[in-house]
Structures are given as structure tokens and as C-alpha cells.
Design a protein around this motif. Structure first.
Motif, mmCIF file in Angstrom:
data_model
loop_
_atom_site.group_PDB
_atom_site.id
_atom_site.type_symbol
_atom_site.label_atom_id
_atom_site.label_comp_id
_atom_site.label_asym_id
_atom_site.label_seq_id
_atom_site.Cartn_x
_atom_site.Cartn_y
_atom_site.Cartn_z
ATOM 1 N N ALA A 25 12.154 16.585 -7.208
ATOM 2 C CA ALA A 25 10.977 17.221 -6.642
ATOM 3 C C ALA A 25 10.119 16.194 -5.919
ATOM 4 O O ALA A 25 10.033 15.037 -6.342
ATOM 5 C CB ALA A 25 10.173 17.896 -7.738
ATOM 6 N N PRO A 26 9.467 16.597 -4.837
ATOM 7 C CA PRO A 26 8.568 15.679 -4.139
ATOM 8 C C PRO A 26 7.278 15.489 -4.916
ATOM 9 O O PRO A 26 6.932 16.293 -5.783
ATOM 10 C CB PRO A 26 8.308 16.386 -2.809
ATOM 11 N N VAL A 27 6.570 14.424 -4.598
ATOM 12 C CA VAL A 27 5.246 14.174 -5.151
ATOM 13 C C VAL A 27 4.238 14.396 -4.038
ATOM 14 O O VAL A 27 4.407 13.894 -2.929
ATOM 15 C CB VAL A 27 5.124 12.737 -5.701
ATOM 16 N N SER A 28 3.202 15.170 -4.323
ATOM 17 C CA SER A 28 2.187 15.466 -3.313
ATOM 18 C C SER A 28 1.068 14.434 -3.372
ATOM 19 O O SER A 28 0.456 14.225 -4.433
ATOM 20 C CB SER A 28 1.607 16.865 -3.542
ATOM 21 N N TYR A 29 0.823 13.784 -2.242
ATOM 22 C CA TYR A 29 -0.255 12.803 -2.133
ATOM 23 C C TYR A 29 -1.337 13.345 -1.206
ATOM 24 O O TYR A 29 -1.062 14.100 -0.270
ATOM 25 C CB TYR A 29 0.286 11.483 -1.591
ATOM 26 N N ASP A 30 -2.578 12.945 -1.466
ATOM 27 C CA ASP A 30 -3.725 13.468 -0.720
ATOM 28 C C ASP A 30 -4.154 12.581 0.441
ATOM 29 O O ASP A 30 -4.798 13.040 1.379
ATOM 30 C CB ASP A 30 -4.917 13.652 -1.669
ATOM 31 N N ILE A 31 -3.846 11.288 0.363
ATOM 32 C CA ILE A 31 -4.251 10.340 1.398
ATOM 33 C C ILE A 31 -3.042 9.512 1.820
ATOM 34 O O ILE A 31 -2.262 9.050 0.965
ATOM 35 C CB ILE A 31 -5.364 9.395 0.887
ATOM 36 N N THR A 32 -2.878 9.326 3.119
ATOM 37 C CA THR A 32 -1.837 8.450 3.652
ATOM 38 C C THR A 32 -2.496 7.339 4.456
ATOM 39 O O THR A 32 -3.209 7.607 5.431
ATOM 40 C CB THR A 32 -0.861 9.214 4.565
ATOM 41 N N CYS A 33 -2.291 6.097 4.035
ATOM 42 C CA CYS A 33 -2.808 4.936 4.758
ATOM 43 C C CYS A 33 -1.646 4.201 5.419
ATOM 44 O O CYS A 33 -0.558 4.092 4.839
ATOM 45 C CB CYS A 33 -3.529 3.975 3.818
ATOM 46 N N ILE A 34 -1.888 3.705 6.605
ATOM 47 C CA ILE A 34 -0.917 2.845 7.283
ATOM 48 C C ILE A 34 -1.510 1.451 7.377
ATOM 49 O O ILE A 34 -2.628 1.273 7.878
ATOM 50 C CB ILE A 34 -0.577 3.372 8.683
ATOM 51 N N PHE A 35 -0.774 0.468 6.884
ATOM 52 C CA PHE A 35 -1.194 -0.924 6.962
ATOM 53 C C PHE A 35 -0.234 -1.696 7.858
ATOM 54 O O PHE A 35 0.976 -1.480 7.822
ATOM 55 C CB PHE A 35 -1.215 -1.578 5.573
ATOM 56 N N GLN A 36 -0.802 -2.585 8.661
ATOM 57 C CA GLN A 36 0.003 -3.481 9.480
ATOM 58 C C GLN A 36 -0.017 -4.853 8.827
ATOM 59 O O GLN A 36 -1.091 -5.429 8.591
ATOM 60 C CB GLN A 36 -0.565 -3.579 10.904
ATOM 61 N N LEU A 37 1.149 -5.371 8.524
ATOM 62 C CA LEU A 37 1.265 -6.695 7.921
ATOM 63 C C LEU A 37 1.718 -7.706 8.960
ATOM 64 O O LEU A 37 2.709 -7.503 9.656
ATOM 65 C CB LEU A 37 2.271 -6.685 6.771
ATOM 66 N N THR A 38 0.981 -8.804 9.065
ATOM 67 C CA THR A 38 1.411 -9.964 9.844
ATOM 68 C C THR A 38 1.730 -11.070 8.845
ATOM 69 O O THR A 38 0.903 -11.378 7.982
ATOM 70 C CB THR A 38 0.307 -10.435 10.805
ATOM 71 N N PHE A 39 2.929 -11.640 8.949
ATOM 72 C CA PHE A 39 3.332 -12.629 7.957
ATOM 73 C C PHE A 39 4.212 -13.707 8.585
ATOM 74 O O PHE A 39 4.752 -13.547 9.687
ATOM 75 C CB PHE A 39 4.071 -11.957 6.791
ATOM 76 N N PHE A 40 4.330 -14.804 7.866
ATOM 77 C CA PHE A 40 5.113 -15.948 8.315
ATOM 78 C C PHE A 40 6.228 -16.199 7.291
ATOM 79 O O PHE A 40 5.992 -16.818 6.252
ATOM 80 C CB PHE A 40 4.233 -17.190 8.453
ATOM 81 N N PRO A 41 7.445 -15.719 7.550
ATOM 82 C CA PRO A 41 8.536 -15.882 6.581
ATOM 83 C C PRO A 41 8.949 -17.336 6.383
ATOM 84 O O PRO A 41 9.464 -17.697 5.331
ATOM 85 C CB PRO A 41 9.682 -15.061 7.182
ATOM 86 N N ASP A 42 8.684 -18.172 7.385
ATOM 87 C CA ASP A 42 8.994 -19.601 7.309
ATOM 88 C C ASP A 42 7.676 -20.373 7.311
ATOM 89 O O ASP A 42 6.951 -20.382 8.302
ATOM 90 C CB ASP A 42 9.873 -20.012 8.497
ATOM 91 N N SER A 43 7.369 -21.027 6.210
ATOM 92 C CA SER A 43 6.089 -21.727 6.086
ATOM 93 C C SER A 43 6.004 -22.941 7.003
ATOM 94 O O SER A 43 4.908 -23.469 7.220
ATOM 95 C CB SER A 43 5.871 -22.174 4.637
ATOM 96 N N THR A 44 7.124 -23.387 7.558
ATOM 97 C CA THR A 44 7.133 -24.549 8.450
ATOM 98 C C THR A 44 7.100 -24.148 9.918
ATOM 99 O O THR A 44 7.149 -25.011 10.785
ATOM 100 C CB THR A 44 8.374 -25.419 8.193
ATOM 101 N N SER A 45 7.020 -22.841 10.188
ATOM 102 C CA SER A 45 7.067 -22.349 11.564
ATOM 103 C C SER A 45 5.795 -21.583 11.892
ATOM 104 O O SER A 45 5.173 -20.958 11.028
ATOM 105 C CB SER A 45 8.288 -21.447 11.771
ATOM 106 N N ALA A 46 5.412 -21.628 13.171
ATOM 107 C CA ALA A 46 4.234 -20.886 13.633
ATOM 108 C C ALA A 46 4.608 -19.500 14.148
ATOM 109 O O ALA A 46 3.766 -18.792 14.705
ATOM 110 C CB ALA A 46 3.530 -21.675 14.736
ATOM 111 N N VAL A 47 5.857 -19.108 13.966
ATOM 112 C CA VAL A 47 6.333 -17.807 14.443
ATOM 113 C C VAL A 47 6.081 -16.752 13.369
ATOM 114 O O VAL A 47 6.565 -16.877 12.234
ATOM 115 C CB VAL A 47 7.831 -17.853 14.785
ATOM 116 N N SER A 48 5.334 -15.725 13.717
ATOM 117 C CA SER A 48 5.006 -14.672 12.765
ATOM 118 C C SER A 48 5.845 -13.423 13.032
ATOM 119 O O SER A 48 6.472 -13.272 14.082
ATOM 120 C CB SER A 48 3.525 -14.311 12.849
ATOM 121 N N LYS A 49 5.846 -12.521 12.054
ATOM 122 C CA LYS A 49 6.488 -11.232 12.190
ATOM 123 C C LYS A 49 5.494 -10.155 11.771
ATOM 124 O O LYS A 49 4.480 -10.455 11.115
ATOM 125 C CB LYS A 49 7.755 -11.146 11.315
ATOM 126 N N THR A 50 5.763 -8.925 12.140
ATOM 127 C CA THR A 50 4.905 -7.813 11.744
ATOM 128 C C THR A 50 5.751 -6.684 11.175
ATOM 129 O O THR A 50 6.918 -6.524 11.546
ATOM 130 C CB THR A 50 4.075 -7.270 12.921
#
Length: 271
Positions: A25-50
Motif C-alpha cells: 500500500a502507498p503512504v500518503s504524505y501531506d508535504i513534498t519538498c524538493i532539495f538541491q544538493l551541491t557536493f564535492f565527491p572528491d575532497s581534493t578537487s574543485a569540481v562539484s556535482k548536483t
């Protein structure tokens, strides 16, 4: 030559489909939020991903997972194992995610995480009181909402959160919650991971969140197994039955290089 990534994705699709119950069965939720994540998978690099994430909220419960993981799960659940396998694989490749976890919170008192290591799913629960917030008097407008700043330490990082009492739910991205309002921005002190609210809709939404059968464990054991996999992913694949008929050394080199540049997870286990 067997391509490691393709094999892993195929095994993921097969395991997910075979490990599910057919009716749920599905679960009913009342609020849907969208978050955008910016992150750096390589701590030695200045290249980010989203990457985009969904936070579904209802009274005393929330669900947090990446948008592409949500789409993958939905596609796998709907697929007929044989005839739609090719279309399914194409869909999975078009919606990749760097985050396989699914986090369910119950009023911030109980936080359950389901996460994948290779093609095995594990579940564990956070220790109650995993977040100790310090509220400040700093205020700002964030994502169009009046917000107040708070800080905490978690997962080997110092975090800064901006929350708004305009949305009176004690929720936020990832495992964060417990403030007197919705967290609309969350970043660690090094700005290697930053979630920003990108949209909010208050309307009922039915969410099918069936995960595969999981191995219940504790957080320490899960992170230990995760570190073992990151140190030797090819060995783990071969132990599970994958056979590289040719080009093994090339695959090992490519995977090792990828693992080397993926050295900065969102959370380090410190306890």
C-alpha cells in the motif's frame, strides 16, 4: 569483457524485483519538498556535482531519498521482469544517482536508514538524540522564507542549518530534524555538502516506497562493510559470482581510480 557498472546495475534491478512483495500500500504524505544538493565527491578537487532530493512529510513521519533513486525504485517496481528488462536498464542508466539511501524519520525520535552496498541492502537505526542543536540569533531570508540559524555536529562534520517557523514541521534533509521549523538550507562547515530548498508543495501525495528485503544491522557494522567494499569493490563483486572473462586488470584500474576520486562521503562514522 564484462563491464562492472553494467553488471552491478543489472544485478540491482534483478535483486530489487525478486526481493519485493507484489502487493503493498502507498503512504500518503501531506508535504513534498524538493532539495538541491551541491557536493564535492572528491575532497581534493574543485569540481562539484548536483543532485535533487525529495522530502515527503506527514504527521510524525517523513521519507527522504534522491529524486533519481525514487524514479529508479518506481520503475523497478512497475517493470515486468522479462519483457521490460531492456527498457528498465535504459531508464536506470538515464537516471543515475550517487545516493542509494532511503531515510524514514518518525518525529525525529527514530531515524531508519536503508542503504546499498553493491547489490545488498542493509538497514540500521540512528541512536536516539543523534542531533544536539545550538540555536543562534542570526536571521536571514533563505529560499524566500524568513529563517534562523542553528548549528550541530554529526557524522564527522560541523553543520549549519537555516530553518523557518513559517513551515512548522520539525524536518529537514538527510537525517536532520528536531528544529522548530523546516530546514531550508543545510551545509557543512567546509561547504562540501549543501542542501537548499528548491520547492515546496502542500498537497496529498501517495508514495510507493517499497524497498528490497534488507539485512538488519547496526550503524557501526554497516559503515565497516561499506569501507571494505570501497577498498576492494572488484573482490566483493567476484565473491558474489561476477566473472571477468577478459580485461580484468583494465577494469580494476578504472574502478580503483573512480574509488580514489570518490573519497568524500556525506557522513563519516565517528562513534
Amino acid at each position: 569483457m564484462i563491464r562492472f557498472a553494467c553488471v552491478a546495475m543489472l544485478m540491482l534491478a534483478c535483486r530489487f524485483t525478486m526481493g519485493q512483495d507484489k502487493a503493498f500500500a502507498p503512504v500518503s504524505y501531506d508535504i513534498t519538498c524538493i532539495f538541491q544538493l551541491t557536493f564535492f565527491p572528491d575532497s581534493t578537487s574543485a569540481v562539484s556535482k548536483t543532485e535533487s532530493f525529495f522530502l515527503f512529510i506527514k504527521q510524525e513521519q517523513s521519507l527522504f531519498k534522491s529524486k533519481n533513486r525514487y524514479l529508479q525504485d518506481s520503475a523497478i517496481s512497475a517493470a515486468d521482469a522479462a519483457e521490460n528488462r531492456r527498457n528498465l536498464m535504459s531508464f536506470l542508466r538515464q537516471h543515475p544517482t550517487d545516493f542509494d539511501f532511503s531515510i524514514v524519520k518518525h518525529g525525529c525520535n527514530v531515524t531508519h536508514t536503508v542503504d546499498r552496498i553493491y547489490h545488498n541492502y542493509f538497514s540500521y537505526t540512528e541512536v536516539p538524540g543523534h542531533l544536539q542543536w545550538v540555536l543562534t540569533q542570526d536571521t536571514a531570508t533563505v529560499s524566500g522564507y524568513p529563517a534562523q540559524r542553528a548549528t550541530t555536529e554529526f557524522g564527522g562534520r560541523i553543520w549549519e542549518a537555516w530553518f523557518t517557523e513559517t513551515v512548522p514541521v520539525s524536518e529537514g534533509p538527510y537525517k536532520f530534524c528536531g528544529l522548530p521549523g523546516l530546514i531550508v538550507r543545510l551545509a557543512d562547515s567546509k561547504k562540501q555538502y549543501e542542501f537548499v530548498l528548491d520547492g515546496l508543495k502542500q498537497s496529498r501525495r501517495d508514495v510507493y516506497d517499497q524497498t528490497p528485503k534488507t539485512v538488519k544491522t547496526d550503524k557501526r557494522t554497516f559503515f565497516k562493510k561499506q569501507q571494505e567494499y570501497r577498498a576492494n569493490p572488484i573482490g566483493v563483486a567476484e565473491q558474489s559470482g561476477v566473472v571477468f572473462t577478459s580485461g580484468r586488470s583494465e577494469i580494476v584500474q578504472r574502478v580503483q581510480q573512480k574509488q580514489k576520486s570518490n573519497n568524500n562521503p556525506i557522513e563519516f562514522f565517528t562513534n
